[in-house]
Enzyme design. Structure first.
Site, PDB file in Angstrom:
ATOM      1  N   GLY A 103      -0.379 -11.995   2.045  1.00  0.00           N
ATOM      2  CA  GLY A 103      -1.632 -11.488   1.278  1.00  0.00           C
ATOM      3  C   GLY A 103      -1.579 -12.103  -0.177  1.00  0.00           C
ATOM      4  O   GLY A 103      -0.795 -12.742  -0.626  1.00  0.00           O
ATOM      5  N   ILE A 134      -1.614 -10.409  -3.019  1.00  0.00           N
ATOM      6  CA  ILE A 134      -0.433 -10.056  -3.832  1.00  0.00           C
ATOM      7  C   ILE A 134       0.741 -10.665  -3.529  1.00  0.00           C
ATOM      8  O   ILE A 134       1.477 -11.125  -4.439  1.00  0.00           O
ATOM      9  CB  ILE A 134      -0.709  -8.383  -3.899  1.00  0.00           C
ATOM     10  CG1 ILE A 134      -2.021  -7.724  -4.608  1.00  0.00           C
ATOM     11  CG2 ILE A 134       0.588  -7.874  -4.735  1.00  0.00           C
ATOM     12  CD1 ILE A 134      -2.217  -6.589  -4.286  1.00  0.00           C
ATOM     13  N   ASP A 192       5.654 -10.769   6.713  1.00  0.00           N
ATOM     14  CA  ASP A 192       4.177 -10.160   6.928  1.00  0.00           C
ATOM     15  C   ASP A 192       3.751 -10.373   8.526  1.00  0.00           C
ATOM     16  O   ASP A 192       4.564 -11.224   9.188  1.00  0.00           O
ATOM     17  CB  ASP A 192       3.290 -11.159   6.165  1.00  0.00           C
ATOM     18  CG  ASP A 192       1.807 -10.531   5.843  1.00  0.00           C
ATOM     19  OD1 ASP A 192       1.242 -10.096   6.915  1.00  0.00           O
ATOM     20  OD2 ASP A 192       1.536 -10.329   4.630  1.00  0.00           O
ATOM     21  N   THR A 194       1.151  -1.012  -2.306  1.00  0.00           N
ATOM     22  CA  THR A 194      -0.088  -0.706  -1.485  1.00  0.00           C
ATOM     23  C   THR A 194      -0.980   0.668  -1.937  1.00  0.00           C
ATOM     24  O   THR A 194      -0.317   1.462  -1.827  1.00  0.00           O
ATOM     25  CB  THR A 194       0.538  -0.516   0.118  1.00  0.00           C
ATOM     26  OG1 THR A 194       1.261  -1.615   0.314  1.00  0.00           O
ATOM     27  CG2 THR A 194      -0.646  -0.343   0.971  1.00  0.00           C
ATOM     28  N   ASN A 195      -2.359   0.264  -1.999  1.00  0.00           N
ATOM     29  CA  ASN A 195      -2.925   1.662  -2.375  1.00  0.00           C
ATOM     30  C   ASN A 195      -3.359   2.613  -1.218  1.00  0.00           C
ATOM     31  O   ASN A 195      -3.619   2.001   0.139  1.00  0.00           O
ATOM     32  CB  ASN A 195      -4.230   1.060  -3.127  1.00  0.00           C
ATOM     33  CG  ASN A 195      -3.893   0.688  -4.556  1.00  0.00           C
ATOM     34  OD1 ASN A 195      -3.434   1.696  -5.321  1.00  0.00           O
ATOM     35  ND2 ASN A 195      -4.225  -0.284  -5.080  1.00  0.00           N
ATOM     36  N   ARG A 240      -2.748  -3.999 -18.225  1.00  0.00           N
ATOM     37  CA  ARG A 240      -4.299  -4.005 -18.520  1.00  0.00           C
ATOM     38  C   ARG A 240      -4.477  -3.500 -19.881  1.00  0.00           C
ATOM     39  O   ARG A 240      -5.185  -3.868 -20.707  1.00  0.00           O
ATOM     40  CB  ARG A 240      -4.910  -3.459 -17.450  1.00  0.00           C
ATOM     41  CG  ARG A 240      -5.357  -4.114 -16.224  1.00  0.00           C
ATOM     42  CD  ARG A 240      -5.934  -3.364 -14.959  1.00  0.00           C
ATOM     43  NE  ARG A 240      -6.312  -4.059 -13.860  1.00  0.00           N
ATOM     44  CZ  ARG A 240      -6.587  -3.537 -12.607  1.00  0.00           C
ATOM     45  NH1 ARG A 240      -6.374  -2.411 -12.323  1.00  0.00           N
ATOM     46  NH2 ARG A 240      -6.911  -4.507 -11.939  1.00  0.00           N
ATOM     47  N   HIS A 291      -2.443   6.271 -10.172  1.00  0.00           N
ATOM     48  CA  HIS A 291      -2.831   5.113 -10.115  1.00  0.00           C
ATOM     49  C   HIS A 291      -4.485   4.740  -9.497  1.00  0.00           C
ATOM     50  O   HIS A 291      -4.462   3.996  -9.016  1.00  0.00           O
ATOM     51  CB  HIS A 291      -1.804   4.138  -9.351  1.00  0.00           C
ATOM     52  CG  HIS A 291      -1.975   2.732  -9.454  1.00  0.00           C
ATOM     53  ND1 HIS A 291      -2.178   1.971 -10.483  1.00  0.00           N
ATOM     54  CD2 HIS A 291      -2.047   1.802  -8.343  1.00  0.00           C
ATOM     55  CE1 HIS A 291      -2.492   0.638 -10.252  1.00  0.00           C
ATOM     56  NE2 HIS A 291      -2.292   0.771  -8.925  1.00  0.00           N
TER      57      HIS A 291
END
EC number: 1.1.1.37
Length: 312
Positions: free
Chosen positions: A10, A12, A34, A118-119, A153, A177
């Site tokens: 992916g 990321i 993956d 992973t979100n 950030r 997060h």
């Protein structure tokens, strides 16, 4: 030292793999996995970069070969955000992916340190914890939600706003997060004073920076490159600590005995076993205290969602 990246094909994962191939200590092994058939090719591509890091790639439904002997596992597998989605919209797909991969880690490399990208991280980390508990291999010192993107950030935006070198900027970020659970402690930035107006503008910009990227990419992706860099920073810090380097501190989302919630992001001293010590985050301003207290209900609900997902 072996590092495995799950979700390596992916956006990321590829950025993270590139940074690890170029920055891991000489003699390290890097393993990419993956479901996408391109994954062994990503490893071949990276293998042409002249560093003393051995690399291998694995594709298909079973990550076992990638996980054998892993000391660190970094998980970025899952679907990315699209315009109009928030991190919680990702839950239905990504929760199942994390449950399966955490189960494989429990089976194949139960002593590995696991970093979850992973979100929604607020929820996927508790999912992994519950799976590891069920397998009888849970060590809370070795499970991390990687929240480093919020830190980099914050540091970048403060540097831009105040016109100071990034070398002089450190911004602790606590909580979780996503959205309001991300709390940058701007009052603790050394040598800088912020007006109330600056804090009221900068805090939500940091909290919503992911949306800024999703919208800027106009449906073409989410924050992959900056997240890759953030994950590499955390992963490399963890590797250095595991190898005995002392004094390495990163903010990360852990099961650290916080008075606020089972899982909470705050500064952590890393060591040979993962979490050496969860550090106090210090005094907060009135704005930060109110923001922390206001986020806790949402953060706790995110955690409960993960625990209940595994319990069924």
């Amino acid at each position: 030292m072996k590092v495995a990246v799950l979700g390596a094909a992916g956006g990321i994962g590829q950025a993270l793999a590139l940074l690890l191939k170029t920055q891991l200590p000489a003699g390290s092994d890097l393993s990419l996995y993956d479901i996408a058939p391109v994954t062994p090719g990503v490893a071949v591509d990276l293998s042409h970069i002249p560093t003393d890091v051995t690399i291998a790639g694995f594709a298909g439904m079973d990550p076992t070969d990638a996980l054998v002997g892993a000391d660190v596992v970094l998980i970025s597998a899952g679907v990315a955000r699209k315009p109009g989605m928030d991190r919680s919209d990702l839950f239905n797909i990504n929760a199942g992916i994390i449950k399966n991969l955490a189960g494989k880690c429990a089976e194949v490399c139960p002593n590995a340190c696991i970093g979850i990208i992973t979100n929604p991280v607020n929820t996927t980390v508790p999912i992994a914890a519950e799976v590891l508990k069920q397998a009888g291999v849970y060590d809370k010192r070795k499970l991390f939600g990687i929240t480093t993107l919020d830190v980099i950030r914050s540091e970048t935006f403060v540097s831009e706003l105040k016109g100071i070198s990034l070398a002089d900027v450190e911004v602790p970020v606590i909580g979780g997060h996503s959205g309001v659970t991300i709390l940058p402690l701007l009052s603790q930035v050394k040598g800088v004073e912020f007006t109330a107006e600056e804090i009221a503008t900068l805090t939500p910009r940091i909290q919503n920076a992911g949306t800024e990227v999703v919208e800027a990419k106009a449906g073409g992706g989410s924050a992959t490159l900056s997240m890759g860099q953030a994950a590499a920073r955390f992963g490399l810090s963890l590797v250095r600590a595991l190898q005995g380097e002392e004094g390495i501190v990163e903010c990360t989302y852990v099961d650290g005995g916080s008075e606020h919630a089972t899982f909470f992001a705050q500064p952590v001293l890393l060591g040979k076993n993962g979490v050496e010590e969860v550090l106090a985050y210090g005094e907060l301003s009135e704005f930060e205290t109110n923001a922390r207290d206001a986020m806790l209900e949402e953060l706790k609900a995110n955690i409960t969602l993960g625990e209940e997902f595994v319990a069924g």
